[in-house]
Design a protein around this motif. Structure first.
Motif, short mmCIF file in Angstrom:
data_model
loop_
_atom_site.label_atom_id
_atom_site.label_comp_id
_atom_site.label_asym_id
_atom_site.label_seq_id
_atom_site.Cartn_x
_atom_site.Cartn_y
_atom_site.Cartn_z
N PHE A 1 -19.65 77.01 12.05
CA PHE A 1 -20.77 76.15 11.67
C PHE A 1 -21.28 75.46 12.93
O PHE A 1 -20.73 74.45 13.36
CB PHE A 1 -20.31 75.13 10.62
N TYR A 2 -22.29 76.03 13.52
CA TYR A 2 -22.81 75.51 14.79
C TYR A 2 -23.82 74.39 14.51
O TYR A 2 -25.04 74.59 14.55
CB TYR A 2 -23.42 76.64 15.61
N TYR A 3 -23.28 73.24 14.26
CA TYR A 3 -24.09 72.07 13.95
C TYR A 3 -23.27 70.84 14.30
O TYR A 3 -22.05 70.84 14.12
CB TYR A 3 -24.45 72.05 12.45
N GLY A 4 -23.91 69.81 14.81
CA GLY A 4 -23.15 68.60 15.13
C GLY A 4 -24.01 67.56 15.81
O GLY A 4 -25.19 67.77 16.09
N HIS A 5 -23.39 66.42 16.08
CA HIS A 5 -24.08 65.29 16.69
C HIS A 5 -23.20 64.69 17.79
O HIS A 5 -21.97 64.76 17.73
CB HIS A 5 -24.37 64.21 15.65
N SER A 6 -23.83 64.10 18.76
CA SER A 6 -23.08 63.50 19.87
C SER A 6 -22.10 62.44 19.39
O SER A 6 -21.01 62.29 19.94
CB SER A 6 -24.05 62.87 20.89
N TYR A 7 -22.50 61.71 18.35
CA TYR A 7 -21.65 60.61 17.87
C TYR A 7 -20.87 60.97 16.60
O TYR A 7 -20.41 60.09 15.87
CB TYR A 7 -22.49 59.35 17.62
N THR A 8 -20.72 62.25 16.33
CA THR A 8 -19.92 62.69 15.19
C THR A 8 -18.52 62.06 15.24
O THR A 8 -17.85 62.09 16.27
CB THR A 8 -19.79 64.22 15.17
N ALA A 9 -18.09 61.50 14.11
CA ALA A 9 -16.75 60.90 13.97
C ALA A 9 -16.52 59.78 14.98
O ALA A 9 -15.40 59.58 15.46
CB ALA A 9 -15.66 61.96 14.08
N ASN A 10 -17.56 59.01 15.28
CA ASN A 10 -17.45 57.89 16.20
C ASN A 10 -16.29 56.98 15.79
O ASN A 10 -16.20 56.55 14.64
CB ASN A 10 -18.76 57.10 16.20
N PRO A 11 -15.37 56.67 16.72
CA PRO A 11 -14.18 55.88 16.36
C PRO A 11 -14.49 54.50 15.80
O PRO A 11 -13.77 54.02 14.92
CB PRO A 11 -13.43 55.79 17.69
N LEU A 12 -15.54 53.85 16.28
CA LEU A 12 -15.89 52.54 15.72
C LEU A 12 -16.30 52.68 14.27
O LEU A 12 -15.92 51.86 13.41
CB LEU A 12 -17.02 51.90 16.53
N GLY A 13 -17.12 53.70 13.97
CA GLY A 13 -17.52 53.94 12.60
C GLY A 13 -16.35 54.27 11.71
O GLY A 13 -16.25 53.78 10.57
N CYS A 14 -15.44 55.12 12.21
CA CYS A 14 -14.25 55.48 11.42
C CYS A 14 -13.39 54.25 11.15
O CYS A 14 -12.86 54.08 10.04
CB CYS A 14 -13.45 56.54 12.15
N ALA A 15 -13.26 53.39 12.15
CA ALA A 15 -12.42 52.20 12.00
C ALA A 15 -12.95 51.29 10.92
O ALA A 15 -12.20 50.82 10.04
CB ALA A 15 -12.35 51.45 13.34
N VAL A 16 -14.25 51.04 10.92
CA VAL A 16 -14.80 50.11 9.94
C VAL A 16 -14.89 50.77 8.56
O VAL A 16 -14.76 50.09 7.54
CB VAL A 16 -16.16 49.56 10.42
N ALA A 17 -15.05 52.10 8.50
CA ALA A 17 -15.05 52.79 7.21
C ALA A 17 -13.67 52.70 6.56
O ALA A 17 -13.56 52.46 5.35
CB ALA A 17 -15.46 54.25 7.39
N LEU A 18 -12.62 52.88 7.34
CA LEU A 18 -11.27 52.73 6.81
C LEU A 18 -11.02 51.30 6.34
O LEU A 18 -10.41 51.08 5.29
CB LEU A 18 -10.25 53.12 7.89
N ALA A 19 -11.51 50.34 7.11
CA ALA A 19 -11.34 48.94 6.72
C ALA A 19 -12.08 48.65 5.42
O ALA A 19 -11.59 47.91 4.57
CB ALA A 19 -11.84 48.03 7.84
N SER A 20 -13.25 49.24 5.25
CA SER A 20 -14.02 49.05 4.02
C SER A 20 -13.26 49.58 2.81
O SER A 20 -13.19 48.93 1.75
CB SER A 20 -15.39 49.74 4.13
#
Length: 417
Positions: A297-316
């Motif tokens: 699947f040749y698709y993606g973004h530079s900020y895919t799975a950004n650690p800050l986003g993952c951290a706050v999502a887990l906290a939520s």
């Protein structure tokens, strides 16, 4: 007006371009400049306080400046703000994917593809659905089925699914082939050729957001799942708006115990803190992308799975458990229904509610006027056409709910005086 407020407004009018905003009209007045938040409240640069009546465009879940979410970002920032997810992993992305899949029965939604926002979550599902058919012997199935007045985002593929002419009509011929239907009965009467050429059906479960907050009939989602199974068409659920408690359960599809083939989430994924999205899918879909390199699947973004986003999502997700958010939401939903039922005014044409989401349809021409008047009573929201959206953060107290509905009534009295 304070000097810094005037400077910000002048710079905005000179250089900025706002979404879903007729810029000619925007430049005629002075916008609010929002500077801070606490709980369900926001403050502007002049020190005025407002209840966040649409959760900062349907994103905020647990409130602004939430201690656990703030702490999660701060902890992660002390380690690293961002690392590439192209060919690498990061601990919090692994944990978040595991937690998201764990919200569904084992052996159903097993894989998570991270992206940046609701449009890209939908775009991922669309591309996956098409490529899956190409790699499983059905390359002719490249079309989609969507519902009239739907909204699924603004990237070119997602915009193809949009049924709101104002937003999407000028781009329709440039996108993916889509067959539009009004509802489940229209779906059942589609020509067999249209079904054979379609790879997936896309829907906002339980309620259409941009369509002035219009709920679907009870049981419709179950019927749609059965129809998709009978015709071997994938089901894509757009839970960008409805996910993370808005309807009273973690996901809208949980109300009817429906498991889609693709689930798209964004907005509330990080509690409204960071731009982040996810597309969940099944092991069967994932397996079709294994094998030779051309199957990837040749698709993606530079900020895919950004650690800050993952951290706050887990906290939520943790806050949902520790604060029993969904359990505490039930009486608030009942109170909101009671108060809206008592909102008697000649200008109110209809009230539509699904969980903690509500739309108050007003007489023609009153939507914007009423929302501007609500600011004077401490409520900040915006309309869809002439339907006032009331989508408060889940942390909103019963007293604040009463204040919000009261502000709507007072504003209506003012604009119709």
């Amino acid at each position: 007006m304070r000097e810094d407020t005037r400077r910000w407004i002048e710079a905005d009018k000179k250089h900025c371009w706002h979404p879903f905003t007729p810029q000619g009209i925007w430049e005629q007045g002075d916008p609010l400049v929002l500077t801070r938040g606490e709980g369900a409240w926001l403050w502007d640069s002049e020190g005025r306080k407002y209840l966040d009546g649409n959760s900062s465009i349907w994103t905020n879940i647990h409130g602004h400046h939430q201690p656990a979410l703030d702490a999660a970002i701060t902890r992660q920032l002390a380690a690293v703000a961002h690392t590439s997810y192209l060919g690498f992993a990061n601990p919090l992305a692994s944990e978040l994917a595991e937690r998201l899949c764990g919200l569904f029965p084992g052996g159903t939604l097993e894989r998570v593809f991270f992206s940046d926002d609701g449009s890209t979550a939908i775009e991922c599902a669309m591309k996956m659905a098409i490529q899956y058919r190409q790699q499983t012997g059905e390359p002719e199935r490249i079309g989609f089925i969507a519902f009239e007045q739907a909204y699924h985002g603004d990237t070119m593929g997602a915009a193809s699914l949009g049924g709101v002419a104002r937003f999407h009509e000028r781009f329709r011929k440039h996108g993916t082939p889509v067959t539009f239907v009004t509802g489940i009965e229209a779906l059942r009467h589609l020509p067999s050729e249209a079904i054979r050429q379609s790879c997936a059906v896309v829907i906002e479960p339980l309620i259409q957001g941009v369509n002035e907050m219009r709920p679907w009939p009870k049981g419709m989602l179950c019927e749609l799942r059965a129809w998709c199974d009978a015709h071997e068409v994938h089901l894509i659920l757009d839970e960008v708006m409805t996910g993370f408690g808005r309807t009273g359960k973690m996901f809208a599809c949980h109300h009817e115990e429906v498991i889609p083939d693709f689930l798209c989430v964004a907005k509330g994924l990080t509690g409204g803190y960071m731009p982040m999205a996810a597309t969940l899918t099944t092991g069967e879909v994932y397996d079709a992308f294994l094998g030779p390199a051309e199957n990837a699947f040749y698709y993606g973004h530079s900020y895919t799975a950004n650690p800050l986003g993952c951290a706050v999502a887990l906290a939520s997700l943790e806050v949902f458990e520790t604060e029993r958010t969904l359990e505490k939401l039930e009486p608030k939903i009942s109170l909101l229904a009671e108060l809206l039922g008592d909102l008697k005014h000649p200008a109110v044409k209809a009230v539509r509610q699904c969980g903690f989401v509500a739309g108050i349809e007003l007489a023609e021409g009153l939507g914007t006027k009423a929302c501007l008047a609500m600011r004077e009573h401490g409520l900040l929201t915006r309309p869809i056409r002439d339907t006032v959206v009331l989508m408060l953060p889940l942390c909103t107290t019963e007293e604040e709910i009463r204040m919000a509905v009261s502000a709507i009534g007072e504003a209506l009295a003012r604009v119709t005086a």
